[in-house]
Scaffold this active site. Structure first.
Site, PDB file in Angstrom:
ATOM      1  N   CYS A   1      -0.430  -6.535  41.221  1.00  0.00           N
ATOM      2  CA  CYS A   1      -0.986  -6.597  39.864  1.00  0.00           C
ATOM      3  C   CYS A   1      -2.389  -7.177  39.878  1.00  0.00           C
ATOM      4  CB  CYS A   1      -0.079  -7.419  38.959  1.00  0.00           C
ATOM      5  SG  CYS A   1       1.614  -6.834  38.986  1.00  0.00           S
TER       6      CYS A   1
ATOM      7  N   CYS B   1       7.891 -10.194  27.822  1.00  0.00           N
ATOM      8  CA  CYS B   1       7.435  -9.389  28.963  1.00  0.00           C
ATOM      9  C   CYS B   1       6.318  -8.450  28.564  1.00  0.00           C
ATOM     10  CB  CYS B   1       8.577  -8.537  29.502  1.00  0.00           C
ATOM     11  SG  CYS B   1      10.068  -9.460  29.869  1.00  0.00           S
ATOM     12  N   SER B   2       5.330  -8.284  29.460  1.00  0.00           N
ATOM     13  CA  SER B   2       4.304  -7.282  29.228  1.00  0.00           C
ATOM     14  C   SER B   2       4.941  -5.905  29.417  1.00  0.00           C
ATOM     15  CB  SER B   2       3.140  -7.478  30.195  1.00  0.00           C
ATOM     16  OG  SER B   2       3.599  -7.449  31.531  1.00  0.00           O
TER      17      SER B   2
ATOM     18  N   ILE C   1       5.270  -1.607  30.120  1.00  0.00           N
ATOM     19  CA  ILE C   1       4.862  -0.578  31.083  1.00  0.00           C
ATOM     20  C   ILE C   1       3.826   0.286  30.373  1.00  0.00           C
ATOM     21  CG2 ILE C   1       5.714   1.549  32.143  1.00  0.00           C
ATOM     22  CD1 ILE C   1       8.284  -0.105  32.800  1.00  0.00           C
TER      23      ILE C   1
ATOM     24  N   LYS D   1       0.330  -8.782  27.537  1.00  0.00           N
ATOM     25  CA  LYS D   1       1.448  -8.639  26.607  1.00  0.00           C
ATOM     26  C   LYS D   1       1.110  -7.707  25.449  1.00  0.00           C
ATOM     27  CE  LYS D   1       5.249  -9.164  24.550  1.00  0.00           C
ATOM     28  NZ  LYS D   1       5.119  -7.739  24.247  1.00  0.00           N
TER      29      LYS D   1
ATOM     30  N   HIS E   1      -0.250  -3.447  30.149  1.00  0.00           N
ATOM     31  CA  HIS E   1      -0.443  -3.871  31.536  1.00  0.00           C
ATOM     32  C   HIS E   1      -0.301  -2.703  32.508  1.00  0.00           C
ATOM     33  CE1 HIS E   1      -0.506  -6.163  35.136  1.00  0.00           C
ATOM     34  NE2 HIS E   1       0.766  -6.482  35.209  1.00  0.00           N
TER      35      HIS E   1
END
Lengths: 349, 387, 131
Positions: free
Chosen positions: B85, B208-209, B211, B330, B334
């Site tokens: 990442c 969670c960020s 997809i 977020k 991402h």
């Protein structure tokens, strides 16, 4: 003759009660509990199979015997639920106990007596001095077709016995063993079939009773022993009732079989059954006492053993948790749906 | 070593870009950056392309050559940078080094990830490759799982609460509503975060960020000629990077990303500034706990104090320190390889005063913080207006 | 078949029995094994070390959204376990009715990790049982 140097048993922690199974099939739990003399049975976790159970039992046996994996000259695993059709469970066990590569290993199958057949094979190797120590394991995650009578009893568990030839090691001497064998189609599972089939009431008289009494009487005949010569007796226990009945037929008393009668609280562990019963009996046996064991495997046959406990047993007593303590202390109940999931009967697509 | 400046910045809209593949995403962001720098494709001398798992997501490797090809950078050298990442931030650092060294003048740094062409479980597995394949992924540990292990321990050691974690997501979503490139332009409440589906306790879906698909690009040039291209070049004051063990459990601490702390210390030294000088910062909030730990590891708050500060609004837009004005990972999305470059784009816009409704008043010094894996790589950059 | 069987086979000793190693130069124990000691670098002198399998939970989570290979297992507990010899390792925590907590004592057990479809291999590994 060869004797027992150490032993270990393992029963998965999950349990299902007869009531929870009976409810699904609208059957009368009380009459089943009474009829089969069983209250609950063990259920393997989703991540347990005959190999993981065998390993847990084997590790306890090594600890109990105060030996190393590399001391084993042979590892035989008896099961009717080997995880692979081709690829041995015995190699998994040998690897997991760090037995190294210099040993004999094989999987055995003889329905519920594959484990005791392993004991006889290891005895032969020890007595012929081909190996110093060997391990025989009976381990199963047995299958019962949903709705079948077997579903109330078919459970999971196993026991491992380490045998050796030197008196100073032995906690119990196996003074004699015999087998009684015939081609009897009482219970079977074809290659690739998920569940076993059975001959219903035919499994009783011509199967279980004929072979157990056949082997036990043969043992008496060859040794001159009679039931009262034994402090304890262990019989294969497909349910809680058959062993009581066969014991009575042969002239044993209830108090002789009670320590080894595990099926009412864990179910029928198949290859593990008579071996877990023996382990549980050894937990309470004192030096000098005699134990008689007769296993039974469908198809069919029985192995009978006369065992004499030595004074070494007390020194090793506290090295592992006693079977009954393990079974009563480590348990958690599941309902029928979790039971199905654990067995892999329901999966996410 | 020469001073280096960013003379162009470009971004594409992040989100589920059903109509766009890798090529379209890269081209959109790349052309915007070239236009911003007032240069042609033929002016570019070198390209660094950050992407994490284009092979897994799109079946496409050799992405730097593809990027150069698609942007009309004829026959120039191009290199793909993969650092999980932190691929984008790492690519930026390589671009910085190649300009600072004097080897190249005009360098483009791109980042891209096209993640929505695979199922979400396939994406989860691909992202898992940023951890230790043999000892983390094999055990069934997911990325949310790794950050959950950090969150649980942080909560245990410092009294950080699930509300504090939720406050990160709420703030970043609020910022994202003001960013036309963001994936989620929707405010959420703490209660919504707390009630969202559990992913890996204590982390919930809204911790969670997402997809995402997306791409970002910046153009670098030596500072001394930067003004030829752009009236407000942004000087890169520091470009630092550090690593730690790939496996989370082996680190000295689960509640600190040591690689971040080391990279930040060096960055402050190089830039001759301290945390209190930073006006705007884009931190790597792949999970809400990551932003809280980043605020501590970057030196904005003592260990264990950032959660409360976020909850009390100290890191909101134009408060004590403006954190993740883009919406962060977020809110903005991402697309992993693009993220590190996108962070630089946001800070460039902030320092130029071009960030419109999410503009941080009087922003002079900015910072970006990009993390790979569960903290195995951290990249920190500090920037300042150079006009 | 997802992976070549050799890629998992080569870790069998460590996975079945917590065989790690230790640097004889600085006495630092490692599980899983390292080829090079983190402290000693090129001066490291690694020898195999058997770990006891006893430890305690340092942190834990419940994975509810699993990778494909674990889709039928979720939700499941994952813990960071501090082994009694020192190293920390991630692992499955068996659901035995004892809710995991930070500080809960655990013991290694031998379990199936995952099964490669209907016809592939069965992979076994350590898991941890709360006591």
């Amino acid at each position: 003759m060869a004797g027992i140097v150490g032993y270990g048993a393992y029963v998965p922690i999950y349990r299902i009660k007869v009531e929870d199974i009976a409810k699904v099939w609208s059957e009368d739990a009380e009459s089943i509990k009474k009829g089969l003399n069983i209250r609950e049975k063990s259920v393997p976790g989703r991540d347990e199979d005959a190999a993981t159970i065998a390993v847990e039992a084997a590790r306890r046996a090594i600890q109990h015997a105060d030996l190393e994996g590399t001391d084993m000259g042979a590892v035989y695993v008896g099961s009717e639920s080997h995880p692979y059709a081709v690829k041995p469970t015995a190699t998994v066990v040998a690897q997991a106990i760090e037995a190294g590569s210099r040993l004999m290993a094989a999987d055995l199958e003889f329905a519920c007596k594959a484990g005791t057949a392993g004991i006889q094979m290891v005895m032969g190797l020890v007595d012929s001095k081909m190996i110093k120590y060997g391990m025989a394991i009976g381990s199963d995650t047995s299958q019962g077709r949903p709705g079948d009578a077997l579903e109330y009893t078919a459970s999971a568990g196993g026991a491992a016995f380490i045998l050796g030839g030197e008196k100073k090691d032995m906690i119990a001497n196996i003074t004699h063993t015999v087998s009684y064998t015939s081609d009897t189609p009482d219970f079977w599972r074809r290659e690739g079939a998920s569940f076993p089939s059975h001959g219903g009431r035919f499994t009783g008289e011509p199967g279980y009773f004929r072979h157990i009494t056949g082997a036990t009487k043969l043992l008496f005949e060859q040794t001159g022993f009679k039931p009262s010569d034994f402090d304890y007796a262990v019989f294969h226990q497909p349910n809680g009732k058959f062993p009581i009945n066969v014991a009575a037929q042969l002239g044993f008393e209830m108090r002789q079989i009670e320590p080894g009668l595990m099926t009412p609280i864990i179910g029928n562990t198949y290859s593990g059954a008579s071996m877990i019963g023996l382990a549980s009996t050894l937990d309470v046996a004192r030096p000098g006492q005699r134990i008689m064991v007769t296993s039974f495997g469908s198809g069919a046959g029985s192995d009978s053993f006369a065992i004499e406990v030595t004074e070494n047993i007390d020194a090793k007593r506290d090295r592992i948790e006693p079977v009954r303590e393990m079974v009563s202390k480590h348990k958690t109940y599941v309902d029928y749906s979790v039971y199905l999931k654990n067995r892999g009967s329901i999966t996410k697509t | 070593m020469r001073d280096v400046a960013i003379i162009g910045a470009g971004l594409c809209k992040f989100g589920e870009r059903w109509n766009s593949g890798l090529k379209e995403l890269m081209a959109e962001a790349g052309i915007m950056a070239l236009e911003d720098a007032h240069i042609s494709s033929h002016d570019v001398e070198m390209l660094y392309g950050g992407t994490m798992a284009s092979g897994r997501f799109s079946g496409q490797e050799h992405v730097a050559a593809l990027m150069a090809d698609q942007l009309g950078f004829k026959n120039i050298p191009a290199v793909r940078i993969e650092n999980a990442c932190a691929s984008g931030g790492s690519a930026l650092r390589q671009g910085y080094i190649s300009v600072a060294s004097g080897i190249h003048d005009i360098v483009v740094v791109g980042g891209v990830e096209k993640m929505t062409d695979v199922t979400s479980s396939e994406a989860t597995t691909a992202l898992g490759g940023a951890g230790d394949q043999e000892w983390e992924l094999f055990q069934g540990i997911t990325f949310p799982g790794l950050y959950a292990l950090m969150a649980r321990r942080h909560m245990h050691d410092y009294g950080t609460t699930e509300e504090m974690l939720a406050a990160v997501a709420v703030k970043n979503h609020e910022n994202a509503t003001k960013n036309r490139f963001a994936q989620f332009r929707k405010s959420i409440t703490i209660d919504e975060v707390l009630r969202s589906k559990k992913v890996a306790d204590p982390l919930k879906l809204l911790d969670c960020s997402p997809i995402s698909d997306g791409a970002a690009a910046v153009v670098l040039a030596p500072l001394d000629i930067a003004k030829k291209y752009n009236d407000t070049p942004i000087k890169v004051m520091a470009s630092t990077q550090a690593t730690d063990t790939l496996r989370l459990a082996e680190r000295d601490s689960l509640t600190e990303v040591k690689a971040t702390r080391i990279a930040a210390q060096k960055a402050y030294e190089h830039a001759k500034v301290s945390a209190k000088d930073i006006d705007v910062v884009e931190v790597h909030d792949c999970f809400t706990i990551a932003e809280i730990m980043a605020m501590e590891d970057l030196g904005f708050y003592p260990k264990g104090k950032a959660g409360k500060a976020v909850l009390e609004g100290e890191t909101a837009l134009n408060s004590k320190i403006s954190v993740n004005t883009s919406g962060g990972l977020k809110g903005c999305g991402h697309p992993v390889g693009a993220t590190g470059v996108k962070q630089a784009v946001e800070v460039v816009w902030q320092l130029r005063g071009d960030a419109k409704e999410r503009q941080v008043d009087g922003a002079e010094v900015g910072m970006t913080h990009n993390v790979g894996g569960s903290g195995s790589t951290a990249v920190v950059h500090i920037y300042k207006r150079a006009d | 078949m997802e992976r070549a069987s050799a890629s998992l086979w080569r870790k069998i000793r460590s996975r079945y029995n917590l065989v790690g190693n230790e640097c004889q130069n600085c006495n630092t124990p490692y599980f899983p094994q390292r080829v090079v000691c983190r402290k000693c670098g090129r001066n490291s002198k690694m020898v195999e070390k058997q770990f006891s399998g006893n430890g305690e939970i340092y942190s834990f989570t419940t994975v509810r959204v699993p990778p494909d290979t674990f889709k039928d297992e979720a939700p499941y507990f994952i813990g960071v376990i501090r082994l009694e010899e020192g190293p920390m390792v991630e692992g499955h925590v068996i659901d035995n009715g004892i809710a995991p907590k930070i500080g809960t004592k655990v013991r290694m057990q031998f379990r199936k990790m995952y099964v490669d479809g209907q016809e592939g291999l069965i992979y076994y590994s350590f898991k941890f049982e709360p006591l």
